[in-house]
Design an enzyme around this catalytic site. Structure first.
Site, mmCIF file in Angstrom:
data_model
loop_
_atom_site.group_PDB
_atom_site.id
_atom_site.type_symbol
_atom_site.label_atom_id
_atom_site.label_comp_id
_atom_site.label_asym_id
_atom_site.label_seq_id
_atom_site.Cartn_x
_atom_site.Cartn_y
_atom_site.Cartn_z
ATOM 1 N N HIS A 81 -55.284 -23.470 17.321
ATOM 2 C CA HIS A 81 -53.775 -23.006 17.047
ATOM 3 C C HIS A 81 -52.674 -23.598 17.529
ATOM 4 C CE1 HIS A 81 -56.091 -18.513 16.586
ATOM 5 N NE2 HIS A 81 -56.696 -19.450 15.929
ATOM 6 N N GLU A 83 -49.670 -21.927 19.037
ATOM 7 C CA GLU A 83 -49.251 -21.781 20.135
ATOM 8 C C GLU A 83 -50.217 -23.151 21.897
ATOM 9 O OE1 GLU A 83 -49.720 -18.197 17.760
ATOM 10 O OE2 GLU A 83 -50.452 -20.714 17.848
ATOM 11 N N CYS A 109 -52.417 -14.427 17.758
ATOM 12 C CA CYS A 109 -53.115 -13.860 17.676
ATOM 13 C C CYS A 109 -53.711 -13.504 19.811
ATOM 14 C CB CYS A 109 -54.348 -14.250 17.222
ATOM 15 S SG CYS A 109 -54.697 -15.929 18.695
#
Length: 181
Positions: A81, A83, A109
């Protein structure tokens, strides 16, 4: 001379997160993230396969190439991801993320939220929502409350155009990470 209006810091950083997202080659969703300490960008990340693995749009991730519905089959998704990439690349460079702010195009998430807490990030600012069922949302909110992390939505894309998302890689797009040397 007329004074021009400058963007707010939130607009500035979320806009940059959208530019970062435009580097993603994921065929499902493009997410961009950046980590900011004292108004300085210290790291950026976008979602995609790990370094050295074929990109999603080249068939690198079996889940992304499948017809699995959104949220299903995540256990075999190869993508990292945005992040996670921003946090990992800050660590790889030896850059501290303690008390940082994370600006991201989509609400993180649950796993990225946990990793952000572990990285010492104190605030998450996101543009677009990402919803969970009631049980997971309850755990999400509990983690926010107990960690003391601040999370807020800044709906930039509702009032501003966002950069176009990446198409096929251009010849000069280069490798995802420069080789050592």
């Amino acid at each position: 001379m007329a004074r021009r209006e400058r963007p707010s810091w939130d607009d500035y950083y979320i806009n940059i997160a959208w530019v970062v997202a435009s580097r993603s080659s994921c065929i499902r969703r493009q997410v961009g993230a950046l980590i900011v300490v004292e108004k300085r960008i210290i790291s950026t990340g976008y979602n995609g396969t790990p370094f050295g693995v074929k990109n999603c749009d080249e068939g690198g991730c079996p889940r992304c190439a499948s017809d699995a519905p959104s949220g299903a089959g995540l256990e075999y998704c190869l993508c990292v991801h945005g992040e996670q990439n921003a946090i990992a690349l800050a660590a790889r460079q030896g850059t501290a993320t303690e008390d940082a702010s994370l600006f991201v195009t989509t609400r993180p998430c649950f796993n990225c939220l946990k990793e952000s807490v572990q990285a010492g990030i104190r605030e998450v600012v996101y543009d677009q929502p990402y919803d969970y069922d009631d049980e997971l949302e309850e755990a999400y909110q509990l983690l926010l409350e107990q960690s003391g992390m601040v999370m807020r939505r800044h709906p930039y894309s509702a009032t501003h155009p966002v950069p176009p998302i990446a198409g096929p890689a251009s010849e000069d797009s280069g490798p995802e990470m420069p080789s050592g040397g």
